[in-house]
Scaffold this motif. Structure first.
Motif: not given
Length: 518
Positions: A290-311
């Motif tokens: 669902h690339k069209e959701l990025f920049g418009r509020g994607s929970i995948e983007g939030v999850a990708g960022s937060e899982a990486a910085n906490n790992a």
């Protein structure tokens, strides 16, 4: 193998004692509060509260510091999502999608996603902490004086990697730290060096005072020179923070990829959570259906960022605990905490009675992730209001904690003076775009390298060939070369990640891009 399993089991039993559970809850809560306050950082929080751990058992003290570390990394996402201001640089990428979800009335779902992704990222990072650490520690047991010299040089070359902009300024920061590390008694001959008539400098610069000054007091001075301002009003949210089963299934691959990315970035000295968050975000967008959701509020983007910085958290502890190489600012502060407890980072942490303390900390680090999940899901609404605190409150509060914390070390006002001096040094270093983390690394590693070099030359009657006498020495030499060249790779990765993420993310001042190395 059986001994390791026994240590792991004993570690969980020790970590589940009431005092350690209380330490986890308190440390995680404090860390989240620090993280969600724009202008503060994980390194600052750990340094500021380091003196509180002096009277604790070593394992309990480390659990507190580890909980603050993990809590602060997650806490930065709260202000990033609610007011579009990353509480820490590690949450810069989270602000991209998280704030868009807030504008759509989905702030609760964004925070729930951040909390759950942070939990899994941190929990999975413990796998490498458990299984890679003993292997590296067993290798480090074979080190002699020449190997320790090159190991310290490798740590010092990482200074170029943690530098904010240029290798030259990173090395200048390291040179300043090395100069400061020579204060005190000569380790081989017992001669006074640069003590300025102060007997309190017999053992050199107090690491805790230096850490508090460089990371906490310098931040106070930075905040004080800016206009006292109220934070942007945090959005009140009424939607639920829970995720459906289908959403969890969708996010599982993203969290898995970001865990691997964050863990590898954490193990690599000089990288850090701020780089990992953009790499995790970009990976989530690249593989998303669902690339069209990025920049418009994607929970995948939030999850990708937060899982990486906490790992990153579990991975970053590995080189510090096994080799004594703190690759970034937070682990440098944690290494200072180990030294203050009378423990030497390295293979000694994994043998004898000390191994029980180490595995208790490992088990506590696992349990901290569960505390973070529970406290995060239950307390996000309250933490949202904390992010609105004015600098007019933060500045005097942090100043008092700096003074009290440095005085409490030896009940000596000289320590307060040293803290203030390092606060000014840290402030000037940041103004000149030098790097406080590099100064700390050199301050800690300088004596290790000096002792390794001088003992090696003493053993060989002054023949420098001993420094090139073993295969391990040559491996470490190659790593030193990698450490010098790594900034080029890291800068390219950072620029590429920022470009893919859509450019610079405003920091807490709203006018400068976040520096991913802070």
């Amino acid at each position: 193998m059986l001994d390791t399993l026994a240590l792991m089991g004993a570690g969980f039993l020790n970590a589940l004692t009431p005092i350690n559970i209380l330490a986890m809850i308190a440390g995680t809560t404090i860390g989240i509060v620090i993280g969600c306050l724009p202008g503060l950082s994980a390194a600052m929080g750990v340094a500021l509260l380091l003196p509180l751990t002096f009277s604790m058992q070593a394992s309990t003290g480390l659990i507190v510091l580890g909980a603050i570390y993990c809590g602060a990394i997650f806490g930065g996402s709260i202000s990033a999502i609610l007011i579009h201001t990353p509480g820490t640089p590690a949450s810069a990428a989270t602000a991209i999608e998280g704030y868009q979800m807030t504008l759509q009335g989905k702030a609760g779902k964004a925070l729930g996603t951040a909390c759950i992704a942070s939990f899994f990222g941190g929990l999975l990072s413990c796998i490498s902490l458990y299984f890679f650490s003993p292997v590296l520690a067993s290798l480090a047991m074979k080190f002699g004086s020449p190997e320790y010299f090159w190991l310290s040089i490798f740590g010092l070359t990482i200074i170029a990697g943690v530098s904010s902009k240029s290798m030259l300024k990173g090395l200048m920061s390291g040179a300043l730290g090395l100069l400061l590390s020579t204060i005190g008694m000569d380790p081989m001959e017992g001669v006074k060096r640069f003590m300025f008539g102060q007997s309190s400098l017999y053992d050199g610069i107090n690491v805790t005072c230096a850490l508090i000054g460089l990371f906490s007091m310098s931040q106070v001075l930075i905040l004080a020179e800016k206009k006292i301002k109220e934070r942007a009003r945090a959005t009140k949210f009424k939607d639920k923070m829970s995720l459906s089963a289908s959403e969890m299934k969708m996010l599982a691959p993203t969290i898995g990829r970001s865990w691997i990315i964050g863990n590898l970035v954490g193990i690599l000295p000089g990288a850090g959570a701020s780089i990992a968050c953009f790499m995790g975000y970009n990976s989530a967008r690249q593989f998303s259906k669902h690339k069209e959701l990025f920049g418009r509020g994607s929970i995948e983007g939030v999850a990708g960022s937060e899982a990486a910085n906490n790992a990153v958290t579990g991975g970053s502890l590995i080189p510090m605990l096994t080799l004594g190489i703190p690759g970034e600012s937070v682990t440098a502060v944690l290494m200072g905490g180990l030294i203050i407890q009378g423990l030497t980072p390295g293979p000694d942490l994994f043998i004898g009675e000390t191994a029980r303390m180490t595995y208790t900390f490992f088990a506590g680090f696992v349990l901290i992730q569960f505390c973070m999940l529970g406290i995060g899901l239950l307390g996000c609404r309250g933490f949202a209001n904390i992010s609105r605190l004015s600098d007019a409150i933060l500045i005097p509060a942090v100043t008092v904690l700096c003074v009290v914390g440095s005085f409490a070390i030896h009940k000596n006002f000289v320590d307060v003076v040293i803290m203030m001096i390092f606060g000014i040094i840290g402030y000037l270093a940041r103004k000149l775009d030098l790097n406080n983390a590099a100064i700390v690394l050199a301050l800690i590693l300088g004596p290790i390298g000096e002792r390794g070099l001088r003992r090696s030359l003493a053993l060989s009657d002054g023949n420098p060939g001993i420094l090139f006498s073993t295969p391990v020495c040559w491996v470490l030499i190659l790593l030193c070369v990698f450490g010098i060249l790594s900034p080029i790779l890291m800068n390219k990765m950072e620029k590429k990640s920022l470009e893919k993420a859509g450019g610079d993310i405003p920091n807490e001042t709203g006018d400068d891009p976040v520096r991913t190395s802070d």
